[in-house]
Design a protein around this motif. Structure first.
Motif, PDB file in Angstrom:
ATOM      1  N   GLU A  71      22.372 -35.230 -21.568  1.00  0.00           N
ATOM      2  CA  GLU A  71      22.196 -33.751 -22.125  1.00  0.00           C
ATOM      3  C   GLU A  71      20.823 -33.468 -22.152  1.00  0.00           C
ATOM      4  O   GLU A  71      20.420 -32.285 -22.116  1.00  0.00           O
ATOM      5  CB  GLU A  71      22.987 -34.125 -23.544  1.00  0.00           C
ATOM      6  N   GLU A  72      19.920 -34.447 -22.579  1.00  0.00           N
ATOM      7  CA  GLU A  72      18.737 -34.355 -22.550  1.00  0.00           C
ATOM      8  C   GLU A  72      18.057 -33.809 -21.241  1.00  0.00           C
ATOM      9  O   GLU A  72      17.194 -32.786 -21.122  1.00  0.00           O
ATOM     10  CB  GLU A  72      17.976 -35.579 -22.979  1.00  0.00           C
ATOM     11  N   ASN A  75      19.285 -30.072 -20.850  1.00  0.00           N
ATOM     12  CA  ASN A  75      18.575 -29.182 -21.572  1.00  0.00           C
ATOM     13  C   ASN A  75      17.149 -28.668 -21.209  1.00  0.00           C
ATOM     14  O   ASN A  75      16.550 -27.896 -21.397  1.00  0.00           O
ATOM     15  CB  ASN A  75      18.840 -29.727 -23.084  1.00  0.00           C
ATOM     16  N   ASP A  78      15.947 -25.614 -16.176  1.00  0.00           N
ATOM     17  CA  ASP A  78      16.754 -24.706 -15.541  1.00  0.00           C
ATOM     18  C   ASP A  78      17.058 -25.212 -13.939  1.00  0.00           C
ATOM     19  O   ASP A  78      18.049 -24.862 -13.501  1.00  0.00           O
ATOM     20  CB  ASP A  78      16.197 -23.361 -15.375  1.00  0.00           C
ATOM     21  N   ASN A 109      27.234 -30.029 -20.392  1.00  0.00           N
ATOM     22  CA  ASN A 109      26.311 -30.150 -21.039  1.00  0.00           C
ATOM     23  C   ASN A 109      25.254 -28.684 -21.106  1.00  0.00           C
ATOM     24  O   ASN A 109      24.337 -28.411 -21.271  1.00  0.00           O
ATOM     25  CB  ASN A 109      25.228 -31.154 -20.996  1.00  0.00           C
ATOM     26  N   ASN A 111      24.095 -25.231 -21.365  1.00  0.00           N
ATOM     27  CA  ASN A 111      24.170 -23.951 -22.442  1.00  0.00           C
ATOM     28  C   ASN A 111      23.291 -22.698 -21.894  1.00  0.00           C
ATOM     29  O   ASN A 111      23.310 -21.814 -22.735  1.00  0.00           O
ATOM     30  CB  ASN A 111      23.423 -24.745 -23.527  1.00  0.00           C
ATOM     31  N   SER A 112      22.775 -22.696 -20.606  1.00  0.00           N
ATOM     32  CA  SER A 112      22.283 -21.676 -20.355  1.00  0.00           C
ATOM     33  C   SER A 112      22.393 -21.580 -18.746  1.00  0.00           C
ATOM     34  O   SER A 112      22.569 -22.717 -18.215  1.00  0.00           O
ATOM     35  CB  SER A 112      20.730 -21.459 -20.792  1.00  0.00           C
ATOM     36  N   LYS A 114      21.445 -22.327 -14.793  1.00  0.00           N
ATOM     37  CA  LYS A 114      20.881 -23.530 -14.324  1.00  0.00           C
ATOM     38  C   LYS A 114      20.929 -23.331 -13.055  1.00  0.00           C
ATOM     39  O   LYS A 114      21.985 -22.647 -12.140  1.00  0.00           O
ATOM     40  CB  LYS A 114      21.849 -24.930 -14.597  1.00  0.00           C
TER      41      LYS A 114
END
Ligand code: UGA
Length: 445
Positions: A71-72, A75, A78, A109, A111-112, A114
């Motif tokens: 996850e890290e 996040n 990109d 994971n 959220n925007s 990639k």
């Protein structure tokens, strides 16, 4: 730029450290705890010249971090490089389960936007499948691109190869992806390194086709070496003569006991399967593999030819790693050769500048198999010395000292590291690959 690397293996780690050195901020995700704890302390889990030093420098500068939390990693940036392993499955086909796992992890994971880049060596059209997997597991409507950017670095010179590649290949489907690569590789393009922009399928193929071609060059010269032995020509001279032709080139025409490592054996096998699956008869590459494996049995035959009886012979071995400047022993020819010598009940005295630790996992020390920290010590009372890896320190060995330490001055050289004239002058019985074999007593016919 911020960059995420998934998989801290050979390619992942070198890519991470290389990009950090170019001023980027890098996070490297891996699941293996012992690897991560070493890396976080600035210790490289692999031996690669210059890697530990550069790793420590980048950790100090805060340019590189390691984590086991996907996850890290997702996040953080990109840009996500997939650098996980793609070993052969049971049939030789690439096992893509790590690629799938990483793709699912990314999807879960995300959220925007990639930009997901395959750097692992994968079969052609894997990019489509990665896209499918991510879409399938993605819960929100988020845009992403999948691209291919194969790596061509070699073990033993990995950092230099990463920083100064012959070319950079990128396979993209969108203008956005193309622009992101241009930005990422700006420092390389500035140095005049060609950036080849193509489709993802072509980029994936370029990697497999390049490795298989290089493996083919090696098997080709090894077959020429067999012919040289029959007709009394010197394979090194033949290779040199061929190599001056710019269309052929001298590189990868070094005859010997064949290729090993984590790439050529795996990629040749996988390429055979890819051709098979697409109904293409690429038996040429199948031959490459067969010839390569035969190098090892041929070398054993040579030893048996020289000694007839191997039992109780004291045999020193210099070189265990699959090539110099690495501690990597994956698919190393030394493994098969030492296994055979053990079966024949030889007493073995092994030396390698870096690979001893890994080798001990396969061949633990015992009465008839000892490891040495010093190459000359390994020669005491031996009947022959086998050279299985072309480390520079073997090329520069003091041959008088070698001869003094041995019981019989017999060298069987699987990498052609010595000049014939030197060996003759020093009075060795010397056998190498595709060259004249000789002994001072004129016994060899
Ligand atoms: C190989 C390729 O050379 C890289 O371009 C590629 O990125 C890498 O695989 C990969 O796919 O990751 P590597 O396996 O690290 O790199 O090392 P090489 O220098 O290619 O050597 C491979 C094997 O071929 C070694 O066992 C070496 O001893 C043998 N070899 C090489 C020969 O027997 N003769 C030669 O002339 C050259």
């Amino acid at each position: 730029m911020k960059i995420t690397i998934i998989g801290a293996g050979y390619v992942g780690l070198v890519t991470a450290v290389g990009f950090a050195d170019l001023g980027n901020e890098v996070i490297c995700v891996d699941k293996i705890p012992f690897k991560l704890s070493k890396l976080s302390k600035g210790i490289s889990p692999i031996y690669e010249p210059g890697l530990t030093e550069l790793l420590q420098k980048q950790i100090k500068k805060g340019k590189i971090h390691f984590t086991d939390k996907i996850e890290e990693g997702v996040n953080f940036s990109d840009i996500i490089f997939l650098c996980v392993g793609t070993p052969n499955g049971d049939t030789g086909k690439a096992d893509l389960s790590q690629v799938e796992e990483a793709s699912i992890d990314i999807a879960h994971n995300m959220n925007s936007y990639k930009f997901i880049i395959e750097k692992s060596t994968v079969p052609v059209n894997t990019h489509q499948w990665v896209e499918t997997v991510i879409k399938r597991y993605l819960k929100k409507d988020i845009k992403f691109d999948v691209a291919s950017n194969p790596e061509f670095l070699k073990e033993g010179s990995a950092l230099d190869d990463f920083m100064n590649p012959d070319r950079i290949v990128v396979g993209v489907e969108s203008e956005k992806a193309k622009d992101m690569f241009k930005e990422l590789y700006k420092p390389f393009v500035k140095k005049g390194i060609p950036l080849i922009v193509t489709t993802p399928a072509a980029a994936e193929l370029i990697k497999h086709a390049s490795n298989s071609f290089l493996a083919m060059k090696i098997s080709y010269i090894n077959m020429v070496s067999e012919l040289c032995e029959k007709v009394g020509a010197d394979v090194n001279m033949v290779a040199e003569g061929m190599g001056y032709d710019k269309r052929i080139g001298r590189a990868f025409l070094q005859a010997g006991i064949g290729y090993g490592g984590s790439c050529f054996p795996k990629d040749v096998k996988a390429f055979i399967k890819i051709a098979e699956e697409h109904g293409v008869d690429f038996s040429l590459i199948e031959e490459v593999e067969k010839i390569n494996l035969k190098r090892r049995t041929n070398f054993m035959k040579r030893i048996k030819n020289v000694f007839r009886i191997i039992k109780d012979k004291n045999i020193a071995v210099w070189g265990l790693s699959f090539k110099p400047n690495t501690d990597d022993i994956r698919e190393a020819p030394s493994i098969d050769i030492i296994r055979e010598l053990e079966k024949s009940k030889a007493n073995l005295k092994l030396y390698d500048p870096q690979a001893e630790e890994g080798f001990k996992h396969i061949f633990p020390e015992k009465q008839s198999l000892k490891y040495f920290d010093n190459k000359y010590e390994a020669l005491k009372d031996t009947d022959t010395l086998l050279i299985l890896t072309d480390w520079d320190e073997f090329k520069g060995a003091d041959l008088d000292r070698v001869k003094e330490n041995m019981r019989l001055p017999i060298i069987i050289d699987g990498r052609n590291i010595y000049q014939l004239k030197d060996m003759k002058k020093k009075g060795f019985e010397y056998y190498s690959i595709g060259r004249e074999n000789f002994d001072p007593k004129g016994m060899w016919k």
